[in-house]
Design a protein around this motif. Structure first.
Motif, PDB file in Angstrom:
ATOM      1  N   ARG A  89      48.129  38.905  28.840  1.00 33.11           N
ATOM      2  CA  ARG A  89      46.860  39.587  29.102  1.00 33.11           C
ATOM      3  C   ARG A  89      46.154  38.980  30.318  1.00 33.11           C
ATOM      4  NH1 ARG A  89      43.644  40.289  23.442  1.00 33.11           N
ATOM      5  NH2 ARG A  89      42.232  41.492  24.804  1.00 33.11           N
ATOM      6  N   LEU A  90      46.240  37.677  30.455  1.00 30.01           N
ATOM      7  CA  LEU A  90      45.616  37.014  31.609  1.00 30.01           C
ATOM      8  C   LEU A  90      46.402  37.258  32.893  1.00 30.01           C
ATOM      9  CD1 LEU A  90      44.592  33.638  29.944  1.00 30.01           C
ATOM     10  CD2 LEU A  90      43.025  35.126  31.207  1.00 30.01           C
ATOM     11  N   GLU A  91      47.727  37.154  32.808  1.00 30.55           N
ATOM     12  CA  GLU A  91      48.550  37.247  34.007  1.00 30.55           C
ATOM     13  C   GLU A  91      48.511  38.637  34.640  1.00 30.55           C
ATOM     14  OE1 GLU A  91      50.053  34.938  35.693  1.00 30.55           O
ATOM     15  OE2 GLU A  91      49.641  33.307  34.299  1.00 30.55           O
ATOM     16  N   ARG A  92      48.264  39.691  33.842  1.00 31.39           N
ATOM     17  CA  ARG A  92      48.308  41.044  34.418  1.00 31.39           C
ATOM     18  C   ARG A  92      46.956  41.457  35.009  1.00 31.39           C
ATOM     19  NH1 ARG A  92      44.722  42.366  30.094  1.00 31.39           N
ATOM     20  NH2 ARG A  92      44.796  44.586  29.632  1.00 31.39           N
ATOM     21  N   LEU A  93      45.933  40.586  34.915  1.00 31.19           N
ATOM     22  CA  LEU A  93      44.621  40.943  35.458  1.00 31.19           C
ATOM     23  C   LEU A  93      44.661  40.966  36.984  1.00 31.19           C
ATOM     24  CD1 LEU A  93      42.198  38.820  33.231  1.00 31.19           C
ATOM     25  CD2 LEU A  93      42.774  41.250  32.994  1.00 31.19           C
ATOM     26  N   PRO A  94      44.088  41.992  37.615  1.00 28.74           N
ATOM     27  CA  PRO A  94      43.990  41.996  39.083  1.00 28.74           C
ATOM     28  C   PRO A  94      43.010  40.920  39.545  1.00 28.74           C
ATOM     29  CG  PRO A  94      42.744  43.826  38.155  1.00 28.74           C
ATOM     30  CD  PRO A  94      43.491  43.204  37.008  1.00 28.74           C
ATOM     31  N   TRP A  95      43.215  40.450  40.755  1.00 27.80           N
ATOM     32  CA  TRP A  95      42.317  39.440  41.326  1.00 27.80           C
ATOM     33  C   TRP A  95      40.951  40.065  41.563  1.00 27.80           C
ATOM     34  CZ3 TRP A  95      42.459  34.465  41.284  1.00 27.80           C
ATOM     35  CH2 TRP A  95      41.650  33.729  42.147  1.00 27.80           C
ATOM     36  N   SER A  96      39.892  39.371  41.135  1.00 24.33           N
ATOM     37  CA  SER A  96      38.561  39.974  41.210  1.00 24.33           C
ATOM     38  C   SER A  96      37.478  38.907  41.354  1.00 24.33           C
ATOM     39  CB  SER A  96      38.288  40.801  39.946  1.00 24.33           C
ATOM     40  OG  SER A  96      38.096  39.943  38.833  1.00 24.33           O
ATOM     41  N   ARG A  97      36.254  39.386  41.333  1.00 25.12           N
ATOM     42  CA  ARG A  97      35.093  38.510  41.420  1.00 25.12           C
ATOM     43  C   ARG A  97      35.050  37.518  40.259  1.00 25.12           C
ATOM     44  NH1 ARG A  97      31.726  42.300  41.883  1.00 25.12           N
ATOM     45  NH2 ARG A  97      31.041  42.456  39.710  1.00 25.12           N
ATOM     46  N   PHE A  98      35.595  37.885  39.095  1.00 27.54           N
ATOM     47  CA  PHE A  98      35.566  36.998  37.935  1.00 27.54           C
ATOM     48  C   PHE A  98      36.326  35.700  38.217  1.00 27.54           C
ATOM     49  CE2 PHE A  98      37.846  35.369  34.224  1.00 27.54           C
ATOM     50  CZ  PHE A  98      36.776  35.016  33.430  1.00 27.54           C
ATOM     51  N   GLN A  99      37.585  35.805  38.672  1.00 25.29           N
ATOM     52  CA  GLN A  99      38.364  34.599  38.949  1.00 25.29           C
ATOM     53  C   GLN A  99      37.743  33.776  40.075  1.00 25.29           C
ATOM     54  OE1 GLN A  99      39.736  37.690  38.691  1.00 25.29           O
ATOM     55  NE2 GLN A  99      41.730  37.629  37.642  1.00 25.29           N
ATOM     56  N   ARG A 100      37.217  34.473  41.089  1.00 24.23           N
ATOM     57  CA  ARG A 100      36.585  33.748  42.196  1.00 24.23           C
ATOM     58  C   ARG A 100      35.370  32.966  41.722  1.00 24.23           C
ATOM     59  NH1 ARG A 100      38.015  38.453  45.118  1.00 24.23           N
ATOM     60  NH2 ARG A 100      35.958  39.363  44.744  1.00 24.23           N
ATOM     61  N   SER A 101      34.586  33.540  40.794  1.00 19.83           N
ATOM     62  CA  SER A 101      33.395  32.848  40.313  1.00 19.83           C
ATOM     63  C   SER A 101      33.782  31.619  39.489  1.00 19.83           C
ATOM     64  CB  SER A 101      32.514  33.793  39.501  1.00 19.83           C
ATOM     65  OG  SER A 101      33.146  34.165  38.292  1.00 19.83           O
ATOM     66  N   ILE A 102      34.848  31.731  38.686  1.00 20.37           N
ATOM     67  CA  ILE A 102      35.330  30.570  37.938  1.00 20.37           C
ATOM     68  C   ILE A 102      35.725  29.461  38.909  1.00 20.37           C
ATOM     69  CG2 ILE A 102      37.198  29.689  36.475  1.00 20.37           C
ATOM     70  CD1 ILE A 102      35.292  31.329  34.868  1.00 20.37           C
ATOM     71  N   PHE A 103      36.464  29.852  39.939  1.00 21.10           N
ATOM     72  CA  PHE A 103      36.896  28.871  40.936  1.00 21.10           C
ATOM     73  C   PHE A 103      35.701  28.178  41.595  1.00 21.10           C
ATOM     74  CE2 PHE A 103      37.529  28.058  45.476  1.00 21.10           C
ATOM     75  CZ  PHE A 103      38.494  27.067  45.408  1.00 21.10           C
ATOM     76  N   LEU A 104      34.702  28.936  41.995  1.00 26.67           N
ATOM     77  CA  LEU A 104      33.559  28.365  42.707  1.00 26.67           C
ATOM     78  C   LEU A 104      32.743  27.423  41.820  1.00 26.67           C
ATOM     79  CD1 LEU A 104      32.376  31.484  44.749  1.00 26.67           C
ATOM     80  CD2 LEU A 104      33.476  29.416  45.635  1.00 26.67           C
ATOM     81  N   VAL A 105      32.560  27.793  40.550  1.00 28.58           N
ATOM     82  CA  VAL A 105      31.812  26.917  39.648  1.00 28.58           C
ATOM     83  C   VAL A 105      32.571  25.612  39.420  1.00 28.58           C
ATOM     84  CG1 VAL A 105      30.918  26.628  37.305  1.00 28.58           C
ATOM     85  CG2 VAL A 105      30.564  28.785  38.503  1.00 28.58           C
ATOM     86  N   VAL A 106      33.882  25.709  39.184  1.00 28.06           N
ATOM     87  CA  VAL A 106      34.679  24.495  38.994  1.00 28.06           C
ATOM     88  C   VAL A 106      34.695  23.655  40.270  1.00 28.06           C
ATOM     89  CG1 VAL A 106      36.998  23.603  38.511  1.00 28.06           C
ATOM     90  CG2 VAL A 106      36.090  25.509  37.176  1.00 28.06           C
ATOM     91  N   ALA A 107      34.696  24.318  41.408  1.00 28.77           N
ATOM     92  CA  ALA A 107      34.705  23.594  42.685  1.00 28.77           C
ATOM     93  C   ALA A 107      33.462  22.734  42.866  1.00 28.77           C
ATOM     94  CB  ALA A 107      34.833  24.568  43.854  1.00 28.77           C
TER      95      ALA A 107
END
Length: 442
Positions: free
Chosen positions: A4-22
Motif C-alpha cells: 500500500r505504501l510502495e504504490r503511492l505516487p510521489w506527492s506533497r505528503f512524502q515531501r512534508s515528512i522529509f522536510l519535518v524530519v530534515a
C-alpha cells in the motif's frame, strides 16, 4: 502494508515528512557544529586544560550514545512518532540550561543531557524516512537528508561568527532553545509509521493511519491511487525475536557487528578531527573569528558533497557509494594533515568536507535498510551508539596523538580508520539498492 505504501505516487505528503524530519538533522548539526566554533571561547572563559576541553567535546557524544540506544528500543516498542515528538524537549531544555552554566562541570553535564536528546532523534528519524519513502526514492531522500548537516554546520558557523563577538557563546544556546520550541510544534504533523504498527500486530490502527495517508496522497496528486497486491500485505503476526535479540539471530548477527565497527571507525575519525579543528587553528596562530570563517568556507563544500552522493547512491548502490566516499575522506584527511600554509589547508580542507558529507549521506541512507521493521529502531540506535562511542573517544585521544606525533599523526590515524571502515563495508555488508524494506533479509 508495504504494498500500500510502495504504490503511492510521489506527492506533497512524502515531501512534508522529509522536510519535518530534515529539521531534526538541521538542528542537531547546528549544535554539533557549534562545539567546533565554541570550544575555544568556552575553554578561555573557564580556563580549561587540554584534557578538560577534550572531555567537553566528548560530553554530548556520551549523551548521544545513551539516547540512541534508549530511543531506538523505545521507538520499536511504543512507536516512532512519540519518540520523535518529545526527544526535542530534552534537546531544548538542555540548550536553555547551557545559557546559565557556571563552570566546567555544569557545561559538561548540560552537554551530556543535550546529547541524550540529540541521540534520541537519529534512530527514529532514520526509521521514519526509511519507512515512509518508496523504494526507488528511499536512498536518494535519505542521502538528501544529510544536506541538513552542511547547511546546519554552515549556519552554526555563521551564527557563531556574528554572535560570539557580540553575545558570547551563551547566546548561541539561547537561540537553540527557541528552535526546539518551534520543532516541537511542527512534529505534530508526522503520523505514526504504518509499517511499525503492522509489525506490532496493530492491524486496525495500521489500516486507519494508512487510509488517512492514502486520502492525503490522493488529494495531493489529484488522481485515483493504483491498486495493490492484497496478498503481499498480509501481516506477519510474529513470534520472531524483538529488541536487541532480533539483531543477533543468524541472518543479522554478522551484519550487526560489522555495521557497529563501521560506525565506530567513521565517527572516531570524523569527530576526532572536527571537534578539534577550530582549536588546532587558533593554537596555530589564527584568531577565533578568522578560524571560524576559515572552517565555514571549507564547510560550503559539503553541499555539493551530499548532492553528489544523493545522485550516486541510486546509481552505483549503497555499499559502493559509502566505501567510495569513505576512502576519499581518508585521502583528504591524510593530505590535510601534511598541508603547509593557508592555501593547502583550504584546498585539502574543502575536499575533506566534500567527501565527509558524501560519506554521511551514504551511511545514513544505508543503515536503516539493513534491519527488519520490528528491530529497525534498535538496529539504527545501536549502530549510531557504536559510532557515538567512537565520537566520545576521538576527541579524548586527540591530545595524546598530538603529544606523540603532532597534527600529522592525528589526521593520519583518522585516515587509517576510514580505510578500515571502507574495507568492512565492501566485504561484510549487503547491497540494498531499490529493494522493498520487507524483502531485505540476508
Amino acid at each position: 502494508m508495504s504494498a500500500r505504501l510502495e504504490r503511492l505516487p510521489w506527492s506533497r505528503f512524502q515531501r512534508s515528512i522529509f522536510l519535518v524530519v530534515a529539521t531534526a538533522w538541521l538542528f542537531d548539526s547546528i549544535d554539533l557544529g557549534a562545539i567546533t566554533f565554541l570550544l575555544s571561547p568556552i575553554s578561555t572563559e573557564f580556563h580549561l586544560s587540554a584534557a578538560q576541553a577534550g572531555l567537553l567535546g566528548s560530553a554530548s557524544f556520551a549523551g548521544m550514545l545513551t539516547g540512541a540506544i534508549a530511543a531506538g528500543s523505545l521507538a520499536d516498542r511504543i512507536g516512532r512518532q512519540k519518540v520523535f515528538q518529545y526527544s526535542i524537549l530534552i534537546w531544548g531544555v538542555a540548550s536553555l540550561a547551557l545559557v546559565f552554566a557556571w563552570d566546567f562541570n555544569s557545561v559538561a553535564s548540560f552537554r551530556f543531557l543535550l546529547g541524550v536528546g540529540m541521540g534520541a532523534e537519529f534512530p527514529v528519524a532514520a526509521a521514519l524516512i526509511a519507512e515512509f519513502m518508496p523504494a526507488k526514492k528511499r536512498g536518494r531522500y535519505a542521502a538528501l537528508l544529510e544536506g541538513a548537516w552542511p547547511v546546519g554546520f554552515i549556519a552554526a558557523g555563521a551564527i557563531a561568527y556574528f554572535m560570539v563577538p557580540a553575545w558570547g557563546w551563551r547566546g548561541f544556546f539561547a537561540l537553540q532553545a527557541v528552535l526546539a520550541l518551534w520543532a516541537l510544534v511542527i512534529r505534530r504533523s508526522v503520523p505514526e509509521s504504518p509499517r511499525w504498527l503492522a509489525s506490532r500486530g496493530l492491524t486496525i490502527e495500521a489500516d486507519r493511519v494508512m487510509t488517512g495517508i492514502e486520502t492525503a496522497v490522493a488529494k495531493a496528486s489529484g488522481s485515483p491511487l493504483p491498486d495493490y497486491d492484497v496478498v503481499s500485505v498480509a501481516a506477519k503476526t510474529s513470534e520472531e525475536p524483538r529488541g536487541i535479540r532480533a539483531l543477533f539471530v543468524p541472518e543479522y548477527r554478522r551484519r550487526t557487528i560489522m555495521l557497529w565497527l563501521v560506525w565506530f571507525c567513521i565517527l572516531f575519525g570524523y569527530y576526532g578531527l572536527t571537534t578539534w579543528i577550530g582549536k588546532l587553528l587558533t593554537d596555530s596562530g589564527f584568531d577565533v573569528v578568522k578560524s571560524i570563517g576559515f572552517i565555514l568556507l571549507m564547510a560550503l563544500w559539503g553541499i555539493p558533497g551530499f548532492i553528489s552522493a544523493a545522485f550516486l547512491i541510486e546509481v552505483i548502490g549503497r555499499k559502493y557509494c559509502l566505501a567510495l566516499y569513505t576512502v576519499l575522506s581518508a585521502a583528504a584527511a591524510f593530505f590535510y594533515g601534511q598541508a603547509a600554509g593557508e592555501t593547502q589547508l583550504m584546498i585539502y580542507g574543502s575536499l575533506l568536507q566534500f567527501f565527509f558529507f558524501g560519506m554521511w549521506s551514504s551511511i545514513y541512507a544505508f543503515t536503516p535498510e539493513l534491519f527488519p521493521t520490528r528491530a529497525r529502531g534498535i538496529g539504527v540506535g545501536t549502530a549510531t551508539a557504536a559510532g557515538r562511542l567512537g565520537a566520545l573517544l576521538g576527541p579524548i585521544v586527540v591530545p595524546l596523538l598530538l603529544a606523540a606525533g603532532g597534527t600529522s599523526l592525528v589526521f593520519s590515524a583518522s585516515a587509517a580508520l576510514f580505510v578500515l571502515a571502507a574495507v568492512i563495508v565492501l566485504i561484510a555488508l549487503p547491497e540494498t539498492k531499490h529493494a522493498v524494506l520487507e524483502d531485505i533479509s540476508h
